[in-house]
Design a protein around this motif. Structure first.
Motif, PDB file in Angstrom:
ATOM      1  N   GLY A 101     -26.269 -45.809  41.417  1.00 47.42           N
ATOM      2  CA  GLY A 101     -27.416 -46.272  40.525  1.00 47.42           C
ATOM      3  C   GLY A 101     -28.479 -45.218  40.505  1.00 47.42           C
ATOM      4  O   GLY A 101     -28.544 -44.079  41.056  1.00 47.42           O
ATOM      5  N   LEU A 102     -29.539 -45.416  39.577  1.00 45.31           N
ATOM      6  CA  LEU A 102     -30.689 -44.969  39.419  1.00 45.31           C
ATOM      7  C   LEU A 102     -31.895 -45.767  39.615  1.00 45.31           C
ATOM      8  O   LEU A 102     -31.918 -46.880  38.877  1.00 45.31           O
ATOM      9  CB  LEU A 102     -30.556 -44.242  37.936  1.00 45.31           C
ATOM     10  CG  LEU A 102     -29.828 -42.915  37.829  1.00 45.31           C
ATOM     11  CD1 LEU A 102     -29.690 -42.644  36.308  1.00 45.31           C
ATOM     12  CD2 LEU A 102     -30.063 -41.787  38.604  1.00 45.31           C
ATOM     13  N   GLU A 128     -37.847 -49.763  29.889  1.00 45.72           N
ATOM     14  CA  GLU A 128     -37.044 -50.586  29.606  1.00 45.72           C
ATOM     15  C   GLU A 128     -35.751 -49.963  28.804  1.00 45.72           C
ATOM     16  O   GLU A 128     -34.394 -50.209  28.845  1.00 45.72           O
ATOM     17  CB  GLU A 128     -37.389 -51.723  28.796  1.00 45.72           C
ATOM     18  CG  GLU A 128     -38.243 -52.854  29.602  1.00 45.72           C
ATOM     19  CD  GLU A 128     -38.976 -53.836  28.887  1.00 45.72           C
ATOM     20  OE1 GLU A 128     -38.643 -54.020  27.616  1.00 45.72           O
ATOM     21  OE2 GLU A 128     -39.918 -54.538  29.618  1.00 45.72           O
ATOM     22  N   ALA A 129     -36.134 -48.947  27.738  1.00 42.77           N
ATOM     23  CA  ALA A 129     -35.042 -48.603  26.815  1.00 42.77           C
ATOM     24  C   ALA A 129     -34.162 -47.644  27.813  1.00 42.77           C
ATOM     25  O   ALA A 129     -33.016 -47.406  27.408  1.00 42.77           O
ATOM     26  CB  ALA A 129     -35.912 -47.833  25.674  1.00 42.77           C
ATOM     27  N   VAL A 151     -29.230 -50.001  37.966  1.00 42.39           N
ATOM     28  CA  VAL A 151     -30.547 -49.859  37.802  1.00 42.39           C
ATOM     29  C   VAL A 151     -31.333 -50.664  38.699  1.00 42.39           C
ATOM     30  O   VAL A 151     -31.141 -51.759  38.831  1.00 42.39           O
ATOM     31  CB  VAL A 151     -30.898 -50.059  36.133  1.00 42.39           C
ATOM     32  CG1 VAL A 151     -32.718 -49.665  35.979  1.00 42.39           C
ATOM     33  CG2 VAL A 151     -30.307 -49.107  35.236  1.00 42.39           C
ATOM     34  N   TYR A 152     -32.215 -49.618  39.315  1.00 41.74           N
ATOM     35  CA  TYR A 152     -33.038 -50.545  40.036  1.00 41.74           C
ATOM     36  C   TYR A 152     -34.573 -49.948  39.584  1.00 41.74           C
ATOM     37  O   TYR A 152     -35.113 -49.109  39.804  1.00 41.74           O
ATOM     38  CB  TYR A 152     -33.344 -49.832  41.729  1.00 41.74           C
ATOM     39  CG  TYR A 152     -31.949 -50.034  42.395  1.00 41.74           C
ATOM     40  CD1 TYR A 152     -31.639 -50.925  43.070  1.00 41.74           C
ATOM     41  CD2 TYR A 152     -30.605 -49.120  42.110  1.00 41.74           C
ATOM     42  CE1 TYR A 152     -30.426 -51.325  43.790  1.00 41.74           C
ATOM     43  CE2 TYR A 152     -29.366 -49.240  42.694  1.00 41.74           C
ATOM     44  CZ  TYR A 152     -29.418 -50.331  43.612  1.00 41.74           C
ATOM     45  OH  TYR A 152     -28.169 -50.602  44.234  1.00 41.74           O
ATOM     46  N   MET A 153     -35.260 -50.981  38.750  1.00 40.68           N
ATOM     47  CA  MET A 153     -36.256 -50.725  37.865  1.00 40.68           C
ATOM     48  C   MET A 153     -37.450 -51.319  38.731  1.00 40.68           C
ATOM     49  O   MET A 153     -37.448 -52.544  39.299  1.00 40.68           O
ATOM     50  CB  MET A 153     -36.277 -51.431  36.647  1.00 40.68           C
ATOM     51  CG  MET A 153     -37.333 -51.179  35.620  1.00 40.68           C
ATOM     52  SD  MET A 153     -36.915 -51.654  33.981  1.00 40.68           S
ATOM     53  CE  MET A 153     -38.428 -51.218  33.216  1.00 40.68           C
ATOM     54  N   GLU A 171     -25.561 -53.770  36.036  1.00 40.25           N
ATOM     55  CA  GLU A 171     -26.917 -54.770  36.459  1.00 40.25           C
ATOM     56  C   GLU A 171     -28.248 -53.783  36.580  1.00 40.25           C
ATOM     57  O   GLU A 171     -28.160 -52.971  36.949  1.00 40.25           O
ATOM     58  CB  GLU A 171     -26.618 -55.302  37.829  1.00 40.25           C
ATOM     59  CG  GLU A 171     -27.300 -56.652  37.880  1.00 40.25           C
ATOM     60  CD  GLU A 171     -27.227 -57.023  39.249  1.00 40.25           C
ATOM     61  OE1 GLU A 171     -28.005 -58.119  39.798  1.00 40.25           O
ATOM     62  OE2 GLU A 171     -26.452 -56.942  40.058  1.00 40.25           O
ATOM     63  N   ILE A 172     -29.094 -54.637  36.041  1.00 44.36           N
ATOM     64  CA  ILE A 172     -30.632 -54.121  36.260  1.00 44.36           C
ATOM     65  C   ILE A 172     -31.223 -55.098  37.111  1.00 44.36           C
ATOM     66  O   ILE A 172     -31.650 -56.361  36.729  1.00 44.36           O
ATOM     67  CB  ILE A 172     -31.324 -53.826  34.763  1.00 44.36           C
ATOM     68  CG1 ILE A 172     -30.494 -53.097  33.863  1.00 44.36           C
ATOM     69  CG2 ILE A 172     -32.980 -53.748  35.183  1.00 44.36           C
ATOM     70  CD1 ILE A 172     -31.222 -53.338  32.268  1.00 44.36           C
TER      71      ILE A 172
END
Length: 470
Positions: free
Chosen positions: A44-45, A60-61, A73-75, A152-153
Motif C-alpha cells: 500500500g501507499l 482523493e483523486a 491506500v492509507y489516507m 481499500e482506502i
C-alpha cells in the motif's frame, strides 16, 4: 501546459493551468506503475495532503487512482505535514507515500511528490522512472489499468505515533523544567495544531499566530524567512519570549526568532545543533551538508576528528547520507534538517523542538550559543544573492561556468573547485563562492561565505564582475 517534471522535491504547478485533476491522476498512475513494477504494491501507499486550495480533493483523486490499481491506500484523516506523512510510511510499513503539497510556494501553486519506502525524498533514479512512466502514459490511448481488483482506502491519523516518537528523541522533561515562553507561527500552513500540541505535551503553553487555514496565506507565501516573520518577532519581543518558532507551508522547514528578536538562520542553527549533539548527547558521526551550506560545520567536525559529507542541493542527498553514511545530522541552508534516529526527511517540527531543547538545556539564548560556538570554532559570514538575467544571458553564463578556471579571486589563490552542483570555488583563506543556476527561470544564485563582512562583499563584487553581471 508545461511539461510535468520533478524538481528538487516533486512536481509543482499553477492550479488550473498546469496542476489539474487530470494531471494529478496522470502522475498518480505513473507512481502506481512504478510501485507495481517493484512488486511491493500490496503493502500500500500513504497519501497525505496540505491545506492549500483543493489539496484534499486532489488527494482523493490520487487515492482513487491507487485503489483502481489494486494498491491499498492509507489516507490521512485531515491535512498533514510532510514529515508526518513520511513517518506514516514506517508506521504502516507501506511501499511509500504520495504527498500533495507545494511547500512554501505562493498560493496559486500546488504540487505532488512521491516518498519511497525509506521515508525520505525520492532520489533522481526513482523520479526519472516515474517521469518515464508519465511520458509513456501521455502517448498511450488508455491510461486506466485493466483486470485490477479495487483496493481499500483506509483513513489514518499518524500524529499520536509521531508525537510518541518525538518524545523519545527530544528531551521533553528538560523543556518542561525550563518553563520556556514560546511564540509559534505555522504561517497558515498544514503545521496548524501539530507543533502547539507537542509543545503542550512538553509543558509549554505557546502563544500561536496565523493558526487558521487560509489558502491565500494571508496574502503572502508560507516561507519562514526573516522578512516574513516580522509579526512573530514583534510578539517575541513584546512577550519577552525565549523563542519564536515558525513552520513553512507543509511544516518540513523551520524559521527561528531568538529572544532578542534576531533571526537565527539555518547556517547559524545547524552548527548550534551539531555542537549540542556532540557536546551534550555525546554523539559521534559525520555531518552531512549541501554544497551551499556553511563550512562552520566542517570546522567543528575537524575539531572532533569527524567526517563531512558534502552533497548537491536537495534534501534527498542529505537523506541518503543519514541512511548510508551514519550521519548524526544532515541539513541545508534553506531550512531543512533531520538527525540520527529520525526519518531521513526534513522536518520543521523536529527542528523547532530541538531548538527548545537546546535553549532549555544550556540556559542560554541561541544568540549566546552562537557566540560560544564562534569563540571555539571561529566566525563566518554567509549570504545568498539571487541575480536575475535574461534567457540569453543565462545561456552565456552557463557556457562560461563550464570553462571557468581562474587561479585567483579577489586577490586570493583558489585552492579547491567543486562541481557537484554548480561551480564552487574555495579560496586559501577558507572563504568560498558558489554559483548555481535556477532550474526553472533565468536566475543565478550566488552563495558566498567568508571570514569577515568586508571579505564577503569583496568576493560578491568580484564574482559578479567575472560573470559580467555588474
Amino acid at each position: 501546459m508545461s511539461k510535468i517534471k520533478f524538481g528538487t522535491d516533486g512536481w509543482r504547478g499553477i492550479i488550473a493551468r498546469d496542476f489539474t485533476f487530470d494531471n494529478v491522476r496522470l502522475v498518480s498512475q505513473a507512481v502506481a506503475d512504478y510501485v507495481n513494477s517493484l512488486g511491493i504494491a500490496e503493502r500500500g501507499l500513504v497519501i497525505g495532503y496540505d491545506n492549500r486550495f483543493l489539496s484534499d480533493k486532489f488527494a482523493e483523486a490520487a487515492a482513487e487512482t491507487m485503489a483502481e490499481n489494486g494498491i491499498p491506500v492509507y489516507m490521512t484523516e485531515t491535512f498533514t505535514p510532510t514529515p508526518l506523512t513520511a513517518f506514516a510510511i514506517k508506521e504502516c510499513r507501506t511501499a511509500g507515500a504520495v504527498m500533495l503539497t507545494a511547500s512554501h510556494n505562493p498560493p496559486e501553486y500546488n504540487g505532488i511528490k512521491f516518498i519511497p519506502e525509506y521515508a525520505g525524498p525520492a532520489l533522481p533514479y526513482i523520479t526519472e522512472k516515474i517521469e518515464k512512466n508519465i511520458r509513456s502514459l501521455e502517448t498511450s490511448e488508455k491510461m486506466n489499468p485493466e483486470n485490477k481488483s479495487r483496493a481499500e482506502i483506509k483513513k489514518i491519523n499518524p500524529f499520536p505515533a509521531y508525537k510518541k516518537h518525538l518524545a523519545e528523541i527530544i528531551d521533553f522533561d528538560i523543556i518542561r523544567r525550563a518553563g520556556l515562553k514560546v511564540v509559534i507561527d505555522p504561517m497558515f500552513g498544514c503545521g496548524i495544531g501539530y507543533l502547539e500540541a507537542i509543545l503542550r505535551e512538553a509543558g509549554v503553553q505557546p502563544e500561536v499566530i496565523h493558526n487558521n487555514r487560509d489558502p491565500l496565506f494571508g496574502g503572502g507565501m508560507p516561507e519562514p524567512s526573516q522578512k516574513l516573520l516580522v509579526e512573530m518577532k514583534d510578539r517575541v519581543l513584546a512577550g519577552k519570549a525565549n523563542l519564536g518558532l515558525a513552520l513553512d507551508g507543509d511544516a518540513d522547514r523551520f524559521g527561528i526568532i531568538d529572544s532578542n528578536g534576531e533571526f537565527i538562520t539555518p547556517n547559524m542553527f545547524l552548527p548550534i545543533l551539531y555542537y549540542h549533539l556532540l557536546a551534550v548527547r555525546q554523539w559521534r558521526g559525520p555531518v552531512a551538508r549541501t554544497v551551499a551550506t556553511t563550512h562552520l560545520l566542517d570546522h567543528m567536525a575537524r575539531h572532533y576528528n569527524l567526517e563531512v559529507e558534502e552533497t548537491s542541493v536537495g534534501f534527498k542527498y542529505i537523506g541518503q547520507c543519514l541512511m548510508e553514511k551514519d550521519a548524526v545530522l544532515g541539513g541545508e541552508e534553506s531550512g531543512g534538517l533531520s538527525i540520527k534516529g529520525h526519518i531521513p526527511e526534513k522536518d520543521g517540527i523536529l527542528a523547532t523542538m530541538l531548538a527548545a531543547e537546546i535553549v532549555a538545556h544550556h540556559g542560554l539564548s541561541l544568540t549566546q550559543m552562537m557566540e560560544k560556538i564562534t569563540d571555539l570554532f571561529g566566525k563566518l559570514y554567509s549570504e545568498r544573492l539571487d541575480i536575475k538575467t535574461s534567457p540569453a544571458e543565462k545561456e552565456r553564463i552557463m557556457d562560461m561556468l563550464g570553462k571557468l578556471a581562474p587561479d585567483n579571486l579577489a586577490g586570493q589563490k583558489i585552492t579547491g573547485k567543486v562541481t557537484v552542483d554548480g561551480l564552487k570555488l574555495v579560496l586559501e583563506s577558507g572563504a568560498w563562492v558558489l554559483i548555481r543556476p535556477s532550474g526553472t527561470e533565468p536566475l543565478f544564485r550566488v552563495y558566498v561565505e567568508a571570514n569577515s563582512i568586508e571579505e564577503m562583499r569583496k568576493l560578491q563584487a568580484e564574482i559578479k564582475g567575472v560573470l559580467g553581471l555588474d
